[in-house]
Design a protein around this motif. Sequence first.
Motif, PDB file in Angstrom:
ATOM      1  N   ARG A 103      34.836 -27.597  28.251  1.00 46.92           N
ATOM      2  CA  ARG A 103      36.073 -26.841  28.182  1.00 46.92           C
ATOM      3  C   ARG A 103      35.794 -25.380  27.840  1.00 46.92           C
ATOM      4  O   ARG A 103      36.662 -24.521  27.972  1.00 46.92           O
ATOM      5  CB  ARG A 103      37.039 -27.443  27.171  1.00 46.92           C
ATOM      6  N   VAL A 106      36.335 -22.376  30.509  1.00 46.48           N
ATOM      7  CA  VAL A 106      37.553 -21.587  30.649  1.00 46.48           C
ATOM      8  C   VAL A 106      37.415 -20.274  29.903  1.00 46.48           C
ATOM      9  O   VAL A 106      37.645 -19.196  30.448  1.00 46.48           O
ATOM     10  CB  VAL A 106      38.777 -22.349  30.113  1.00 46.48           C
ATOM     11  N   VAL A 110      37.362 -16.498  31.494  1.00 44.08           N
ATOM     12  CA  VAL A 110      38.320 -15.486  31.075  1.00 44.08           C
ATOM     13  C   VAL A 110      37.601 -14.258  30.531  1.00 44.08           C
ATOM     14  O   VAL A 110      37.901 -13.121  30.893  1.00 44.08           O
ATOM     15  CB  VAL A 110      39.266 -16.060  29.996  1.00 44.08           C
ATOM     16  N   ARG A 156      42.391 -23.958  39.116  1.00 43.71           N
ATOM     17  CA  ARG A 156      42.848 -23.268  37.902  1.00 43.71           C
ATOM     18  C   ARG A 156      43.795 -24.163  37.103  1.00 43.71           C
ATOM     19  O   ARG A 156      43.802 -24.136  35.869  1.00 43.71           O
ATOM     20  CB  ARG A 156      43.538 -21.962  38.275  1.00 43.71           C
ATOM     21  N   MET A 157      44.599 -24.928  37.808  1.00 41.03           N
ATOM     22  CA  MET A 157      45.499 -25.851  37.097  1.00 41.03           C
ATOM     23  C   MET A 157      44.692 -26.861  36.289  1.00 41.03           C
ATOM     24  O   MET A 157      45.052 -27.209  35.163  1.00 41.03           O
ATOM     25  CB  MET A 157      46.393 -26.586  38.095  1.00 41.03           C
ATOM     26  N   GLY A 160      43.749 -25.910  32.855  1.00 39.44           N
ATOM     27  CA  GLY A 160      44.796 -26.094  31.859  1.00 39.44           C
ATOM     28  C   GLY A 160      44.834 -27.514  31.339  1.00 39.44           C
ATOM     29  O   GLY A 160      44.986 -27.753  30.145  1.00 39.44           O
ATOM     30  N   VAL A 161      44.692 -28.468  32.231  1.00 39.29           N
ATOM     31  CA  VAL A 161      44.723 -29.870  31.826  1.00 39.29           C
ATOM     32  C   VAL A 161      43.560 -30.178  30.896  1.00 39.29           C
ATOM     33  O   VAL A 161      43.722 -30.811  29.849  1.00 39.29           O
ATOM     34  CB  VAL A 161      44.679 -30.793  33.060  1.00 39.29           C
ATOM     35  N   VAL A 163      41.664 -28.116  29.045  1.00 43.80           N
ATOM     36  CA  VAL A 163      41.609 -27.387  27.783  1.00 43.80           C
ATOM     37  C   VAL A 163      42.672 -27.870  26.805  1.00 43.80           C
ATOM     38  O   VAL A 163      42.512 -27.761  25.598  1.00 43.80           O
ATOM     39  CB  VAL A 163      41.726 -25.871  28.057  1.00 43.80           C
ATOM     40  N   THR A 164      43.757 -28.438  27.316  1.00 43.56           N
ATOM     41  CA  THR A 164      44.819 -28.899  26.424  1.00 43.56           C
ATOM     42  C   THR A 164      44.702 -30.383  26.105  1.00 43.56           C
ATOM     43  O   THR A 164      45.558 -30.935  25.429  1.00 43.56           O
ATOM     44  CB  THR A 164      46.209 -28.647  27.041  1.00 43.56           C
TER      45      THR A 164
ATOM     46  N   VAL B 106      47.970 -20.794  24.591  1.00 43.50           N
ATOM     47  CA  VAL B 106      47.012 -21.854  24.901  1.00 43.50           C
ATOM     48  C   VAL B 106      46.029 -22.032  23.756  1.00 43.50           C
ATOM     49  O   VAL B 106      45.822 -23.137  23.259  1.00 43.50           O
ATOM     50  CB  VAL B 106      46.235 -21.543  26.194  1.00 43.50           C
ATOM     51  N   VAL B 109      47.728 -23.607  20.799  1.00 49.60           N
ATOM     52  CA  VAL B 109      47.944 -25.046  20.964  1.00 49.60           C
ATOM     53  C   VAL B 109      46.639 -25.801  20.732  1.00 49.60           C
ATOM     54  O   VAL B 109      46.593 -26.778  19.980  1.00 49.60           O
ATOM     55  CB  VAL B 109      48.485 -25.356  22.372  1.00 49.60           C
ATOM     56  N   VAL B 110      45.576 -25.320  21.370  1.00 50.76           N
ATOM     57  CA  VAL B 110      44.295 -26.008  21.252  1.00 50.76           C
ATOM     58  C   VAL B 110      43.833 -26.044  19.803  1.00 50.76           C
ATOM     59  O   VAL B 110      43.432 -27.092  19.284  1.00 50.76           O
ATOM     60  CB  VAL B 110      43.234 -25.307  22.130  1.00 50.76           C
ATOM     61  N   TYR B 159      49.403 -23.820  32.048  1.00 44.72           N
ATOM     62  CA  TYR B 159      48.525 -23.145  31.086  1.00 44.72           C
ATOM     63  C   TYR B 159      47.269 -22.628  31.784  1.00 44.72           C
ATOM     64  O   TYR B 159      46.849 -21.498  31.587  1.00 44.72           O
ATOM     65  CB  TYR B 159      48.090 -24.131  29.991  1.00 44.72           C
ATOM     66  N   VAL B 163      46.179 -18.655  32.051  1.00 45.96           N
ATOM     67  CA  VAL B 163      45.040 -18.177  31.275  1.00 45.96           C
ATOM     68  C   VAL B 163      43.926 -17.652  32.188  1.00 45.96           C
ATOM     69  O   VAL B 163      43.139 -16.806  31.794  1.00 45.96           O
ATOM     70  CB  VAL B 163      44.527 -19.299  30.348  1.00 45.96           C
TER      71      VAL B 163
END
Lengths: 196, 196
Positions: A103, A106, A110, A156-157, A160-161, A163-164, B106, B109-110, B159, B163
């Motif tokens: 994870r 990400v 960034v 990219r979606m 999000g899945v 990392v959360t 994000v 939340v994490v 998310y 990000v």
Amino acid sequence: MPTTQRATNRGPAAAGANRRALLDAARRLFAEHGYEVPLSAVAREAGVGQGSLYRHFPGRLDLALAIFEDNYAELERLAADPHAPGAFSQLWRRIIDQTLESRAFVEMVVEARRQLPDVKVVNRLPEILEDPLRVAQAAGLIPRELSVHDLILAHRMIYGVIVTETDPALARSSALRALAMVNPALSWSDDERDTA
Amino acid sequence: MPTTQRATNRGPAAAGANRRALLDAARRLFAEHGYEVPLSAVAREAGVGQGSLYRHFPGRLDLALAIFEDNYAELERLAADPHAPGAFSQLWRRIIDQTLESRAFVEMVVEARRQLPDVKVVNRLPEILEDPLRVAQAAGLIPRELSVHDLILAHRMIYGVIVTETDPALARSSALRALAMVNPALSWSDDERDTA
DNA sequence: CCCCGACCGGACACCGCTGTCCGGTTAGGT
DNA sequence: ACCTAACCGGACAGCGGTGTCCGGTCGGGG
């Protein structure tokens, strides 16, 4: 004559081995503790001094870029022959699997994008996906309405899945469910061992 | 009798105002510089001393939780009357908009989930979405096959899109494209000013 | 009018990370 | 066998952030 096993990590000949050890250690620690892990810990994990770390990789970003480079090299190898059977599906799976490996990717993406004005350096996915996707669509394996752009958005979606996700063990299945939601052709069941 | 405008931030009566100022400052700086912004900067931005900051919020996480609390309170207000016209669509839009307000959410939340064993504290979306979704489905506005679980997965996907967006100005349109890809009913055009 | 309890604020000590510097070590060439 | 150039490694100084502590300030109650 270079021995494949070294007893020491000193001397000019050890430079390459030390570089690889640092890269492996960074990959491991980024995955385990996140991208913000102290670089001193990376040096320790690799079994080299901090001096060597900063000589090979002046900064954290250089470490990240070298790791990306490895990943992209693997993907480009897979994409080299778009007409091989299952080329696209293997490529796509590997992209998702690489993303699942850590994870921290990400944060690395960034941060790399924030510091590097040229996006090309950090995102080679469009070129990599282009040919395999076209071939797969011609063979009727992937719907025509999906563009390379769509695939990248889907990727990219998935970030999000992942990392959360609270429980790392669930990351894979959540990612697959998410892909199936976007388009069934982009997902797969882990039961099928290979879809060559 | 409390004056609505204070000339000073000292004294017992200023405690509430200082707390709010800190919360607003934190929301602003988290959005602008990310969740890792120095807390000393938050105190400075709020115009209070560090002592006051740490008295009101012992740690960074407390700040984050208070911000979440505000956001959830707003959503719960929207969800209070599921039968109001457009209740679900307004609620869903607001959820996405809150997420778009700051990519720092994000990280918040994490981090919050890592430190707090109980997920309920940090994710109240299931309860909030349940009734409005059911009503919207009964009215034929949202496909039946979408569960609350699916909606939350879609939210997590967003998310990732936000990000990884290089240009913040594009975040909104990318998020909407992504939602449309998952399910057209979850997206909307910003041209329609309200879909009550 | 005065006093008291509560609150404010910023100086400061502590801490962990970064990046450098230099004495020590090694391999290969002569 | 020796010499040299390159490389290693960890000690260390500098830096920035955190969280605390205490003198100063305020407003309400008697």
